[in-house]
Design an enzyme around this catalytic site. Structure first.
Site, short mmCIF file in Angstrom:
data_model
loop_
_atom_site.label_atom_id
_atom_site.label_comp_id
_atom_site.label_asym_id
_atom_site.label_seq_id
_atom_site.Cartn_x
_atom_site.Cartn_y
_atom_site.Cartn_z
N HIS A 79 0.80 -1.37 0.10
CA HIS A 79 0.16 0.08 -0.05
C HIS A 79 0.77 1.35 0.09
O HIS A 79 1.92 1.37 0.75
CB HIS A 79 -0.86 0.07 1.09
CG HIS A 79 -2.02 0.89 1.12
ND1 HIS A 79 -1.85 2.38 1.31
CD2 HIS A 79 -3.26 0.73 0.72
CE1 HIS A 79 -3.00 2.85 0.97
NE2 HIS A 79 -3.90 2.16 0.79
N GLU A 98 -4.18 1.41 -7.09
CA GLU A 98 -4.60 2.86 -6.53
C GLU A 98 -3.57 4.02 -6.65
O GLU A 98 -2.49 3.99 -6.00
CB GLU A 98 -4.39 2.50 -4.99
CG GLU A 98 -5.45 1.52 -4.38
CD GLU A 98 -5.62 1.49 -3.17
OE1 GLU A 98 -6.71 1.59 -2.53
OE2 GLU A 98 -4.58 1.40 -2.29
P1 13P Z 1 -9.83 6.17 0.07
O1 13P Z 1 -11.20 5.03 -0.28
O2 13P Z 1 -10.26 6.55 1.41
O3 13P Z 1 -9.49 7.01 -1.16
O4 13P Z 1 -8.73 5.01 0.35
C1 13P Z 1 -8.50 4.09 -0.52
C2 13P Z 1 -7.38 3.15 -0.07
O5 13P Z 1 -6.34 3.55 0.37
C3 13P Z 1 -7.71 1.87 0.08
O6 13P Z 1 -6.58 0.90 0.26
#
Ligand code: 13P
Length: 237
Positions: free
Chosen positions: A87, A156
């Protein structure tokens, strides 16, 4: 099967978690997999629920005695089936690098845990037109060194996390295809790709229309169990 994975990060206290569990929708939708990923201390509160359970971390050391770490064996004993690795918040604030991700993935796999490997470009990389180069590097430098089986990619974009901004539907679609294609090219397998970054009850339906997208990794919006229910219902449409 579509996936809705909820990353609670370091949010909610124990009383809040207990309320959350009480209010969780009793939705058993065969075409959807709900993966709940609470902070480590609360895993046991979720272990009897009829949903998949994930963890935000696993030790990068397999066979050492280390204070403060958690092993794959311990996670298995808590009914955990997914482990998040890579992450962007851990890359940024915990200085985790490729060797950590490789070790964590190997540790997870040694215990038959599935992995959600998170990748994503920074705003600077996006603005420089380097998105695909960054993603390819994040993929090959880690996945070249592990067994690719049972790995899901979560795309992400760093700039989309918690910002209220998302790429366009077209951008997500193209990037998901790029990720699937290079993985197929490199490892001869087609894997699942999730999108994460500012997904909420209002935008999930439109983004869910993207062909080839296998689901979502949601942060903030998942902290309210009503939103989880609303998002699950939208994914069924
Ligand atoms: P948000 O949905 O708060 O933008 O976070 C996404 C995230 O980091 C999930 O791992």
């Amino acid at each position: 099967m579509k996936i809705l994975a909820c990353n609670f990060k370091n949010k909610l206290t124990l009383p809040e978690i207990n309320n959350y569990i009480k209010e969780l929708p009793d939705l058993n939708i065969p075409s959807l997999e709900l993966i709940l990923i609470p902070s480590l201390p609360y895993l046991s509160e979720f272990m009897e629920l009829p949903y998949s359970l994930g963890t935000q971390d696993i030790s990068s050391f397999m066979d050492k005695t280390i204070t403060g770490e958690i092993t794959g064996e311990q996670l298995k004993s808590l009914n955990v089936s997914y482990v998040m690795v890579g992450h962007s918040e851990r890359r940024l604030y915990k200085n985790e690098i490729n060797i950590d991700f490789i070790n964590k993935i190997n540790h997870a796999k040694e215990n038959d845990l599935k992995v959600i490997y998170c990748i994503g470009e920074s705003l600077e990389a996006k603005e420089n037109g380097d998105t695909y180069m960054v993603l390819e590097k994040q993929i090959s430098e880690v996945l070249n060194n592990v067994n690719i089986k049972d790995i899901i990619i979560a795309y992400e974009p760093v700039w989309a996390i918690g910002s209220g901004k998302t790429p366009t539907k077209e951008e997500i679609s193209e990037t998901v295809e790029f990720i699937k294609d290079i993985i197929e090219e490199k490892y001869d397998t087609r894997i699942k790709v999730l999108y994460g970054g500012s997904i909420n009850v209002d935008n999930i339906e439109v983004i869910n229309k993207i062909k080839n997208l296998d689901g979502f990794l949601v942060g903030g919006a998942c902290l309210d169990s009503n939103n989880v229910k609303a998002m699950l219902l939208k994914l069924m449409l």
